[in-house]
Design a protein around this motif. Structure first.
Motif, PDB file in Angstrom:
ATOM      1  N   PRO A 130      36.603  48.154  63.961  1.00 30.00           N
ATOM      2  CA  PRO A 130      35.187  48.067  63.587  1.00 30.00           C
ATOM      3  C   PRO A 130      35.013  48.016  62.069  1.00 30.00           C
ATOM      4  O   PRO A 130      35.846  48.517  61.306  1.00 30.00           O
ATOM      5  N   ARG A 131      33.945  47.418  61.643  1.00 25.10           N
ATOM      6  CA  ARG A 131      33.662  47.266  60.224  1.00 25.10           C
ATOM      7  C   ARG A 131      32.647  48.299  59.760  1.00 25.10           C
ATOM      8  O   ARG A 131      31.908  48.873  60.572  1.00 25.10           O
ATOM      9  N   ASP A 132      32.597  48.540  58.476  1.00 25.74           N
ATOM     10  CA  ASP A 132      31.584  49.410  57.899  1.00 25.74           C
ATOM     11  C   ASP A 132      30.324  48.596  57.628  1.00 25.74           C
ATOM     12  O   ASP A 132      30.389  47.483  57.095  1.00 25.74           O
ATOM     13  N   THR A 133      29.173  49.156  58.014  1.00 29.71           N
ATOM     14  CA  THR A 133      27.894  48.508  57.770  1.00 29.71           C
ATOM     15  C   THR A 133      26.910  49.564  57.287  1.00 29.71           C
ATOM     16  O   THR A 133      27.263  50.733  57.121  1.00 29.71           O
ATOM     17  N   ASP A 134      25.660  49.157  57.081  1.00 30.50           N
ATOM     18  CA  ASP A 134      24.640  50.114  56.652  1.00 30.50           C
ATOM     19  C   ASP A 134      24.425  51.207  57.684  1.00 30.50           C
ATOM     20  O   ASP A 134      23.977  52.322  57.340  1.00 30.50           O
ATOM     21  N   HIS A 135      24.707  50.920  58.951  1.00 29.52           N
ATOM     22  CA  HIS A 135      24.450  51.891  60.012  1.00 29.52           C
ATOM     23  C   HIS A 135      25.717  52.278  60.772  1.00 29.52           C
ATOM     24  O   HIS A 135      25.627  52.846  61.864  1.00 29.52           O
ATOM     25  N   GLN A 136      26.864  52.006  60.175  1.00 28.92           N
ATOM     26  CA  GLN A 136      28.111  52.294  60.872  1.00 28.92           C
ATOM     27  C   GLN A 136      29.199  52.641  59.858  1.00 28.92           C
ATOM     28  O   GLN A 136      29.344  51.972  58.835  1.00 28.92           O
ATOM     29  N   ARG A 137      29.965  53.690  60.177  1.00 33.05           N
ATOM     30  CA  ARG A 137      31.012  54.142  59.258  1.00 33.05           C
ATOM     31  C   ARG A 137      32.289  54.417  60.037  1.00 33.05           C
ATOM     32  O   ARG A 137      32.282  55.190  60.998  1.00 33.05           O
ATOM     33  N   VAL A 138      33.367  53.748  59.638  1.00 37.06           N
ATOM     34  CA  VAL A 138      34.670  53.980  60.261  1.00 37.06           C
ATOM     35  C   VAL A 138      35.269  55.245  59.654  1.00 37.06           C
ATOM     36  O   VAL A 138      35.433  55.346  58.436  1.00 37.06           O
ATOM     37  N   LEU A 139      35.596  56.210  60.507  1.00 39.07           N
ATOM     38  CA  LEU A 139      36.128  57.494  60.050  1.00 39.07           C
ATOM     39  C   LEU A 139      37.648  57.481  60.000  1.00 39.07           C
ATOM     40  O   LEU A 139      38.252  57.901  59.013  1.00 39.07           O
ATOM     41  N   THR A 140      38.273  57.034  61.063  1.00 41.23           N
ATOM     42  CA  THR A 140      39.728  56.885  61.097  1.00 41.23           C
ATOM     43  C   THR A 140      40.053  55.636  61.902  1.00 41.23           C
ATOM     44  O   THR A 140      39.286  55.254  62.802  1.00 41.23           O
ATOM     45  N   THR A 141      41.170  55.026  61.595  1.00 44.24           N
ATOM     46  CA  THR A 141      41.582  53.863  62.371  1.00 44.24           C
ATOM     47  C   THR A 141      43.099  53.727  62.336  1.00 44.24           C
ATOM     48  O   THR A 141      43.743  54.089  61.342  1.00 44.24           O
TER      49      THR A 141
END
Length: 299
Positions: free
Chosen positions: A33-44
């Protein structure tokens, strides 16, 4: 983590089984998943078994995270696993006001306004927009109608007019075939909606990702039975994209995790590749699990 945010632990595993030995396997895909204004990748974490001789991750022209690998040791099974913890916040309620309230015609990118969206107005090659697409779109695109009303109406019409039928189409199925059969899966309905938008001069993009689902009342979650999902988004002045899901007749909210976006499915497939083998058969198994986790859960 904010009170209204949701956190998910996503495990996406793809297993290829071949009827003979594969001597070399190249793969590329979009699984993080990508980082967006409403989404944050915590670990991958991405793993490939057997271990690749060469692998890398990068970012494509639209900011999506991609994976490349090359397995050189002989194998008859290949397993690619992506594990991600992601936090998603609800979309801004204001996205349905302002430009979304204006006539849909004003959302056509023009000049320097919307230059970043220009690629998403163009038809595909070979073309998807034909007389049937234009005719199907017409009832939703009434002159002067607010853009949000166009989106809601088109979303509902596709949901109502088409039957979701797993396995009824392939990734290569054309929009014209979906229109003729009145059936398909999520990627087909997203692509139809996009063709309708582009037929009227609007910029629309294909979005791949996941949709968190809740079990029926009184039932426990079943692990690994989720699936990848696809939806669409239309550009609005101000570089804002309004995302909508024709498969489920709704606007996209915090239950959706975005992996990647492009002009079409072919731009952002989960996995594709080339193998060198004399094997005559193969089987692909895909397991996806989107599990909600608490904000204080271990990463």
């Amino acid at each position: 983590m904010t009170d209204d945010a949701r956190r998910y632990r996503i495990v996406h595993r793809t297993t290829y089984r071949y009827s003979g030995s594969v001597t070399s396997s190249y793969g590329r895909g979009y699984l993080t998943p990508r980082d967006t204004d409403h989404q944050r990748v915590l670990t991958t974490d991405l793993s490939v078994d057997p271990l690749p001789a060469d692998s890398s991750t990068g970012v494509d022209i639209w900011g999506n995270r991609d994976l490349y690998f090359h397995v050189t040791q002989p194998h008859d099974t290949l397993v690619v696993t992506a594990r991600t913890d992601v936090e998603v916040t609800p979309p801004d309620p204001g996205r349905l006001s302002g430009p979304a309230e204006e006539p849909w015609e004003s959302a056509r990118p023009a000049g320097t306004l919307g230059a970043l969206a220009a690629d998403f107005v163009l038809d595909l090659d070979p073309p998807e927009i034909d007389a049937a697409v234009i005719a199907y779109a017409a009832p939703s695109f009434l002159p002067g109608r607010p853009l949000r009303d166009v989106v809601v109406d088109l979303t509902h019409r596709i949901f109502t007019d088409f039957t979701y039928r797993s396995g009824s189409t392939l990734v290569s199925t054309r929009v014209a075939e979906v229109l003729a059969s009145r059936s398909g899966v999520c990627q087909d309905f997203a692509r139809l909606a996009i063709a309708c938008m582009r037929a009227n001069g609007l910029a629309a993009r294909y979005v791949s990702g996941y949709l968190a689902t809740d079990p029926p009342p009184g039932r426990e979650r079943m692990v690994g039975i989720d699936a990848t999902h696809a939806w669409a988004a239309v550009w609005m002045p101000g570089e804002v994209w309004l995302a909508f899901d024709p498969t489920n007749d709704q606007l996209v909210d915090e239950r959706y995790t975005t992996v990647a976006w492009g002009r079409d499915y072919a731009d952002v497939p989960p996995l594709r590749g080339v193998i060198y083998t004399e094997a005559t058969g193969s089987v692909i198994e895909v397991s996806v699990d989107v599990a909600p986790v608490s904000g204080d859960a271990d990463a």
